[in-house]
Scaffold this motif. Sequence first.
Motif, PDB file in Angstrom:
ATOM      1  N   LEU A  15     -37.063 -11.336  -9.356  1.00 52.47           N
ATOM      2  CA  LEU A  15     -35.972 -10.363  -9.429  1.00 52.47           C
ATOM      3  C   LEU A  15     -36.465  -9.042 -10.008  1.00 52.47           C
ATOM      4  O   LEU A  15     -36.095  -7.965  -9.559  1.00 52.47           O
ATOM      5  N   TRP A  16     -37.332  -9.154 -11.010  1.00 50.87           N
ATOM      6  CA  TRP A  16     -37.841  -7.949 -11.659  1.00 50.87           C
ATOM      7  C   TRP A  16     -38.737  -7.152 -10.707  1.00 50.87           C
ATOM      8  O   TRP A  16     -38.632  -5.937 -10.601  1.00 50.87           O
ATOM      9  N   ILE A  17     -39.606  -7.869  -9.963  1.00 51.02           N
ATOM     10  CA  ILE A  17     -40.491  -7.181  -9.015  1.00 51.02           C
ATOM     11  C   ILE A  17     -39.657  -6.481  -7.933  1.00 51.02           C
ATOM     12  O   ILE A  17     -39.891  -5.323  -7.588  1.00 51.02           O
ATOM     13  N   VAL A  18     -38.635  -7.206  -7.436  1.00 55.01           N
ATOM     14  CA  VAL A  18     -37.756  -6.608  -6.411  1.00 55.01           C
ATOM     15  C   VAL A  18     -37.131  -5.334  -6.967  1.00 55.01           C
ATOM     16  O   VAL A  18     -37.099  -4.289  -6.316  1.00 55.01           O
ATOM     17  N   LYS A  19     -36.695  -5.403  -8.218  1.00 54.97           N
ATOM     18  CA  LYS A  19     -36.040  -4.246  -8.839  1.00 54.97           C
ATOM     19  C   LYS A  19     -37.013  -3.068  -8.965  1.00 54.97           C
ATOM     20  O   LYS A  19     -36.682  -1.936  -8.627  1.00 54.97           O
ATOM     21  N   VAL A  20     -38.236  -3.370  -9.444  1.00 50.64           N
ATOM     22  CA  VAL A  20     -39.234  -2.313  -9.637  1.00 50.64           C
ATOM     23  C   VAL A  20     -39.545  -1.629  -8.300  1.00 50.64           C
ATOM     24  O   VAL A  20     -39.534  -0.398  -8.192  1.00 50.64           O
ATOM     25  N   TYR A  21     -39.768  -2.456  -7.250  1.00 44.92           N
ATOM     26  CA  TYR A  21     -40.094  -1.856  -5.947  1.00 44.92           C
ATOM     27  C   TYR A  21     -38.906  -1.118  -5.356  1.00 44.92           C
ATOM     28  O   TYR A  21     -39.056  -0.084  -4.715  1.00 44.92           O
ATOM     29  N   TRP A  22     -37.715  -1.666  -5.588  1.00 45.11           N
ATOM     30  CA  TRP A  22     -36.511  -1.004  -5.097  1.00 45.11           C
ATOM     31  C   TRP A  22     -36.378   0.386  -5.738  1.00 45.11           C
ATOM     32  O   TRP A  22     -36.088   1.368  -5.078  1.00 45.11           O
ATOM     33  N   GLN A  23     -36.648   0.457  -7.051  1.00 47.86           N
ATOM     34  CA  GLN A  23     -36.588   1.742  -7.754  1.00 47.86           C
ATOM     35  C   GLN A  23     -37.635   2.706  -7.206  1.00 47.86           C
ATOM     36  O   GLN A  23     -37.392   3.896  -7.062  1.00 47.86           O
ATOM     37  N   LYS A  24     -38.816   2.145  -6.898  1.00 48.91           N
ATOM     38  CA  LYS A  24     -39.881   2.998  -6.353  1.00 48.91           C
ATOM     39  C   LYS A  24     -39.468   3.584  -5.009  1.00 48.91           C
ATOM     40  O   LYS A  24     -39.686   4.760  -4.725  1.00 48.91           O
ATOM     41  N   ILE A  25     -38.854   2.717  -4.181  1.00 49.46           N
ATOM     42  CA  ILE A  25     -38.405   3.189  -2.859  1.00 49.46           C
ATOM     43  C   ILE A  25     -37.349   4.283  -3.036  1.00 49.46           C
ATOM     44  O   ILE A  25     -37.402   5.340  -2.407  1.00 49.46           O
ATOM     45  N   ILE A  26     -36.384   4.001  -3.939  1.00 47.18           N
ATOM     46  CA  ILE A  26     -35.302   4.976  -4.180  1.00 47.18           C
ATOM     47  C   ILE A  26     -35.890   6.312  -4.665  1.00 47.18           C
ATOM     48  O   ILE A  26     -35.538   7.373  -4.157  1.00 47.18           O
ATOM     49  N   SER A  27     -36.813   6.221  -5.636  1.00 47.36           N
ATOM     50  CA  SER A  27     -37.356   7.465  -6.194  1.00 47.36           C
ATOM     51  C   SER A  27     -38.209   8.191  -5.145  1.00 47.36           C
ATOM     52  O   SER A  27     -38.239   9.408  -5.102  1.00 47.36           O
ATOM     53  N   PHE A  28     -38.888   7.423  -4.263  1.00 47.25           N
ATOM     54  CA  PHE A  28     -39.687   8.043  -3.200  1.00 47.25           C
ATOM     55  C   PHE A  28     -38.791   8.877  -2.282  1.00 47.25           C
ATOM     56  O   PHE A  28     -39.059  10.037  -2.004  1.00 47.25           O
TER      57      PHE A  28
END
Lengths: 460, 76
Positions: free
Chosen positions: B50-63
């Motif tokens: 869940l944490w990895i999904v969240k981190v990557y999701w944030q990266k995608i959003i910020s990108f």
Amino acid sequence: MDQKKILIAPLSSSFRDPAGFVFKASQGIQRAVTHYGRAYYDVLMQSPLYEELVQKKWLVAHREVKNEDGNFYKILEPKQIPVITYPHEWSFSQFKDAALLTLKIQLRAMDLGLSLRDATPYNIQFVGTDPIHIDTLSFEKLINQPWKAYKQFCEMFLAPLALMSERSLNFNKYMAVDLNGMDLLLSSRLLPCLSWLNPIYLIHLHLHALSQKKYADSSHDTKNISMSPQRLKMLIHGLFDGVQSIRLRNHKTEWSHYYESQTHYGEDAHNFKADQIKRWILDIAPKQTLDLGGNDGKFSRIASELGSYTLCVDLDANCIERNYLSSKTNGDRNMLPVFLDLSKPSPQIGWSCTERDSFFNRVAPDLTMALALIHHLRISLSVPLDLIALFFSKIKGYLIIEFVPKDDPMVQKLLLTREDIFWDYSEENFKKCFGQYFRFVEQVQIPGTNRNLCLLQSNS
Amino acid sequence: MFKIKSATLVICVLVFFLNLSLCDMAFAYIDPGAGSALFQLIIAGLAGLLWIVKVYWQKIISFFSRKKNGKKTPPQ
């Protein structure tokens, strides 16, 4: 072994961990590190973690002092904490900040190959609005195992926070009933059904509680379970994000917007009162001020801004929350909001009824303020005036007290719903009762009211 | 979005109970923290995921938000 040699008396709260204990020395509170505790102390001090945490003000700084009798590995003199408060005296955000600090320290410790070996809110104290970890012996070398303090964290931080958020803002008062925190199964049952849809509550409270129930009667040797630090770190990260996401619901109470909604007080009267209090505080220059019934800290702030370490005490958790958040935003480092009901202030609790001290044994104010409080003590709580005076006499130093007479609109409001059996409640009797223990230094009438603001000095 | 969240939660619960049944091994001594220690093993993978999904999701959003903001700001 060390126990036989102990000549200095540990504080009554400091007996669980054989690695060390705290005691009262003439210079203040000190910590003895036993020979058993040597490994725990050295692992922290030989790591860059200590310097980093102290620099960030996350961990209390200490210096090593002379170990005169040589019975201990080290004697430490930590930077002194002005007033000790307990988790059942914190507001929601104080509690949350304490939980987040614990997890931040754990994450940083893991980066450097260390781990916290306990996670209790009693290890966190507030200096003004800044939380700080006070147990230097809480660290150990990180090993490939689950986090020892996980259960403790969930019971002592997460469950109370969840219940404060979902059920009642002042739910943490039940922490005074059980010093080990909230039982997870009970917490799971008390939380609303919808909380099963929240991943943080689902995983770390509901499913965790089921797991505890399942293994409660089984015989599992968990000492040698292996778990990689990487997996553990992800778990702690998840826990941190979860705690951070816990929000306070909108709790509005009778007292939460008291000063904004007040109609019984004109602005002039208010300003007069504030100016008079300021003059007295400038004269007294108190090191520590205790404002009882201080609401959201409007008058406490006069003392804190003048450099007095100020405890603003109130029974309304919402007011304490507002005071904490506004003081934190304004950088008021002298303000410590405390959630406390004067009708039942924190007693001595725990082992042998001495493990955790009563609130009034932990404070030593030079100045106490009781503004527009006495009528609540007499009428709402039915405490006779002579007993109120006796209570205040136990707090030494100066007392600023506002006497609210019976014809005041706020007293009349209190009397609307009850028979007036408060025959002793008069200004004459107030002076007689308080005169037994105090000298009346000065008194002034607040313009536009019949209220008297009095400065008293303790006879003893 | 709500459907995805609900589906994740259902999977979490199923995985948990599956793990709980698989962890029923015999050990030696009753420890008050036994349930919590074993539980960490069960959920570590799940919480980590869940944490990895969240981190990557944030990266995608910020990108994408960077890209979006970048379009708005004219080059100097």
